[in-house]
Motif scaffolding. Structure first.
Motif, mmCIF file in Angstrom:
data_model
loop_
_atom_site.group_PDB
_atom_site.id
_atom_site.type_symbol
_atom_site.label_atom_id
_atom_site.label_comp_id
_atom_site.label_asym_id
_atom_site.label_seq_id
_atom_site.Cartn_x
_atom_site.Cartn_y
_atom_site.Cartn_z
ATOM 1 N N SER A 454 0.815 -1.225 0.000
ATOM 2 C CA SER A 454 0.000 0.000 0.000
ATOM 3 C C SER A 454 0.845 1.270 0.000
ATOM 4 O O SER A 454 0.317 2.367 -0.201
ATOM 5 N N ASP A 455 2.166 1.131 0.215
ATOM 6 C CA ASP A 455 3.052 2.303 0.238
ATOM 7 C C ASP A 455 3.599 2.650 -1.145
ATOM 8 O O ASP A 455 4.353 3.621 -1.278
ATOM 9 N N LEU A 456 3.253 1.880 -2.174
ATOM 10 C CA LEU A 456 3.873 2.061 -3.483
ATOM 11 C C LEU A 456 3.686 3.481 -4.022
ATOM 12 O O LEU A 456 4.649 4.113 -4.481
ATOM 13 N N ASP A 457 2.469 4.001 -3.973
ATOM 14 C CA ASP A 457 2.222 5.354 -4.500
ATOM 15 C C ASP A 457 3.030 6.399 -3.732
ATOM 16 O O ASP A 457 3.591 7.328 -4.336
ATOM 17 N N ALA A 458 3.078 6.288 -2.422
ATOM 18 C CA ALA A 458 3.790 7.271 -1.606
ATOM 19 C C ALA A 458 5.295 7.236 -1.888
ATOM 20 O O ALA A 458 5.934 8.295 -1.996
ATOM 21 N N LEU A 480 9.560 -0.816 -9.346
ATOM 22 C CA LEU A 480 9.487 -0.328 -7.965
ATOM 23 C C LEU A 480 8.663 -1.267 -7.103
ATOM 24 O O LEU A 480 8.998 -1.525 -5.936
ATOM 25 N N ALA A 481 7.591 -1.824 -7.654
ATOM 26 C CA ALA A 481 6.745 -2.752 -6.893
ATOM 27 C C ALA A 481 7.512 -4.004 -6.516
ATOM 28 O O ALA A 481 7.366 -4.535 -5.403
ATOM 29 N N ILE A 482 8.373 -4.479 -7.426
ATOM 30 C CA ILE A 482 9.169 -5.672 -7.137
ATOM 31 C C ILE A 482 10.192 -5.399 -6.035
ATOM 32 O O ILE A 482 10.450 -6.242 -5.178
ATOM 33 N N MET A 483 10.750 -4.203 -6.033
ATOM 34 C CA MET A 483 11.787 -3.851 -5.062
ATOM 35 C C MET A 483 11.210 -3.373 -3.731
ATOM 36 O O MET A 483 11.957 -3.171 -2.768
ATOM 37 N N LEU A 484 9.895 -3.188 -3.677
ATOM 38 C CA LEU A 484 9.298 -2.549 -2.503
ATOM 39 C C LEU A 484 9.587 -3.308 -1.213
ATOM 40 O O LEU A 484 9.713 -2.703 -0.142
ATOM 41 N N GLU A 491 6.851 6.837 8.754
ATOM 42 C CA GLU A 491 5.450 7.240 8.624
ATOM 43 C C GLU A 491 5.038 8.086 9.828
ATOM 44 O O GLU A 491 5.470 7.844 10.951
ATOM 45 N N ARG A 492 4.189 9.049 9.571
ATOM 46 C CA ARG A 492 3.596 9.844 10.657
ATOM 47 C C ARG A 492 2.151 10.126 10.309
ATOM 48 O O ARG A 492 1.862 10.744 9.274
ATOM 49 N N GLU A 493 1.266 9.650 11.161
ATOM 50 C CA GLU A 493 -0.174 9.840 10.971
ATOM 51 C C GLU A 493 -0.590 9.401 9.575
ATOM 52 O O GLU A 493 -1.251 10.132 8.841
ATOM 53 N N THR A 494 -0.186 8.202 9.196
ATOM 54 C CA THR A 494 -0.488 7.518 7.933
ATOM 55 C C THR A 494 0.202 8.141 6.722
ATOM 56 O O THR A 494 0.052 7.645 5.595
ATOM 57 N N LYS A 495 0.967 9.200 6.894
ATOM 58 C CA LYS A 495 1.670 9.834 5.775
ATOM 59 C C LYS A 495 3.109 9.344 5.742
ATOM 60 O O LYS A 495 3.818 9.409 6.759
#
Length: 550
Positions: A454-458, A480-484, A491-495
């Motif tokens: 779920s962090d891929l976009d960020a 990037l998804a493979i290396m994730l 992270e701070r407050e979901t960001k």
């Protein structure tokens, strides 16, 4: 308020914060974006530090057997040479100072509470070695509060006088006769500490460096103060048992202690506490150390130990969540679910995570794992539950371990467990890169974790400006998804505020596992806050646990 009566013996390189909280020089900047390649030196691979080839669970130096002289042969050579360093060791000497210099500056004017329990103070050689380290810390600008325990000495003195030490759980029953012995043992230990801390440089050395400066006055090297700094209350009658003159710490006179530290004195505390009515009580050394560290807002809390902790083979570093989970898992079959809820609340342990770095949860010999705790737990105040020794004794862990965890829960950022048998253990823990003990840290890695799908976009959003600027190699979304799975994020407050890639590169020609740190980025709005430094240290800890050596 108690009056504090004292006895005074006249006696482009960026600094990256290490897990111990201070700095070491590395390439690049921890809080700016870079994909610069960098060697990550982990335990066992630091150039010139061959002692780190020992297993991570074992101290990096040989246990001390002769006080400050050590047992590795090198100190003996120095002693035989009249204290002079041989020319062959000059390079090592210089290397050490260059490596230690950031830590020397980082620890200056910091407040450290050092607890030396009876199992250590009863060994004269270990006590002398520990006090030598304390003296050196003081000389390097550290504000030292030393808590000296005498449990072993009290037990031995009682037996010599035909009396039997009496305990209920982890608490001693202190009658009048036992209190007399306790005061005597505490006085002896205090005097021995003052004796060791009063030793100055050799007279020939003083004369050599003070020629022509007039008359020389040989006085104690430093000032050590002690007094009625511990406010206590009787433990009282519990479950029909009268604990007599056994005390519980209410608070320490932090302002008075701080004044002594500010004028350059070492403060010596013992197990002796005082009531508002002038009664003398026998308190627990670990309780004294905990209150002193928390109320003085100490930068670090140290517990010296021997085999009772060393046999646990704790990892070099435990985040507070892992340490909490380690203790509470041992109590699941010992206390009721209702009692566990109360204890969890008292520790604020609602965010316990995975504890892959923790030792086995097999009950230790002598633990209270077959006995349910008293219902009194439910009636205790929240702040009292977490410091009750009987509760933590049921976990099978030594009091030093549980007290370190509790201290971090109560605001001490870092607690350290150091084997007193390691000669110079305090110095190695503080002034070398990896240390020799176990550090329990609170909040240092807060919000740092392994990346999830779920962090891929960020992560892509953080790296995009660097790719457009040509600073970072451009990767497709699929790449990037493979290396994730090799990314770490903060992270701070979901960001997601930052990310770093630990990319395994296989083994080098010597067969040593190697990895590269890249795609290191912190959101521009949060640079300069130390988050990048913390994330980089977390990545290095991850590399150690994965067996990566460079």
């Amino acid at each position: 308020m108690l009056a504090a009566h004292c006895s005074l013996n006249s006696a482009n390189v960026h600094l990256r914060a290490r897990p111990h909280g201070y700095c070491t020089p590395v390439r690049g900047r921890g809080d700016t974006s870079t994909n610069a390649k960098r060697l990550v030196y982990v335990r066992g691979t630091i150039p010139g530090r061959s002692t780190h080839d020992l297993p991570p669970s074992f101290p990096n130096t040989t246990p001390a057997t002769t006080g400050a002289s050590g047992a590795d042969g090198e100190a003996d050579k120095v002693q035989a040479n009249g204290g002079a360093l041989s020319r062959a060791d000059f390079a090592k000497f210089v290397q050490f100072f260059r490596q230690a210099s950031p830590y020397i500056e980082g620890h200056r004017d910091k407040t450290f509470v050092i607890v030396v329990p009876g199992i250590v103070t009863s060994d004269k050689a270990l006590l002398q070695s520990t006090m030598s380290d304390v003296a050196l810390l003081h000389g390097l600008g550290v504000k030292c509060v030393v808590v000296v325990g005498v449990q072993n000495q009290i037990d031995e003195m009682l037996k010599e006088r035909g009396m039997t030490p009496r305990y209920i759980g982890e608490y001693r029953i202190t009658d009048r006769e036992t209190m007399t012995v306790t005061i005597e043992a505490a006085g002896r230990a205090r005097t021995e500490c003052e004796q060791y801390l009063s030793r100055g440089p050799a007279i020939p050395m003083i004369r050599r460096h003070t020629k022509g400066e007039g008359e020389i006055h040989f006085e104690p090297a430093m000032r050590v103060v002690s007094g009625n700094y511990i406010a206590a209350k009787r433990r009282g009658v519990l479950d029909g048992i009268d604990f007599g003159l056994t005390g519980e710490v209410r608070f320490v006179l932090k302002d008075d202690i701080q004044r002594q530290l500010d004028i350059g004195n070492i403060v010596l505390l013992s197990n002796i506490g005082f009531t508002a009515a002038g009664e003398v009580l026998n308190c627990n050394t670990f309780d004294v150390g905990l209150h002193a560290a928390v109320e003085l807002q100490a930068d670090k809390l140290f517990f010296m130990h021997k085999e009772e902790v060393a046999r646990l083979q704790l990892p070099p570093w435990l985040p507070i969540s892992d340490a909490q989970k380690m203790l509470l898992e041992r109590l699941e079959d010992v206390i009721s679910s209702e009692q566990m809820d109360v204890l969890r609340a008292s520790m604020d342990a609602s965010v316990l995570g995975p504890a892959s770095a923790m030792p086995s949860t097999t009950p230790m010999p002598g633990s209270m794992s077959t006995t349910m705790m008293s219902p009194k737990v439910l009636m205790m105040k929240k702040e009292d539950i977490v410091v009750d020794l009987d509760i933590w004794s049921a976990s099978g862990f030594p009091a030093a371990v549980s007290t370190c965890v509790i201290a971090c829960c109560r605001g001490v950022r870092r607690s350290h467990l150091i084997d007193a048998r390691v000669d110079g253990g305090l110095l190695l823990e503080l002034y070398s890169r990896d240390g020799v003990g176990t550090m329990i840290s609170a909040d240092f890695y807060e919000g740092i974790r392994k990346a999830r799908p779920s962090d891929l976009d960020a992560v892509a959003a953080l790296l995009s400006p660097l790719e457009k600027a040509g600073t970072l190699v451009k990767r497709s979304r699929d790449e990037l998804a493979i290396m994730l799975m090799d990314f770490t994020v903060i992270e701070r407050e979901t960001k997601v505020l930052g990310c770093a890639l630990l990319l395994p590169l296989g083994a080098d020609e010597s067969g040593i596992p190697v990895a590269e740190v890249g795609a290191f980025c912190v959101d521009p709005a949060f640079r300069g806050s130390g988050r990048g430094d913390s994330m980089l240290d977390y990545v290095e800890q991850d590399a150690r646990q994965r067996g990566i050596r460079r």
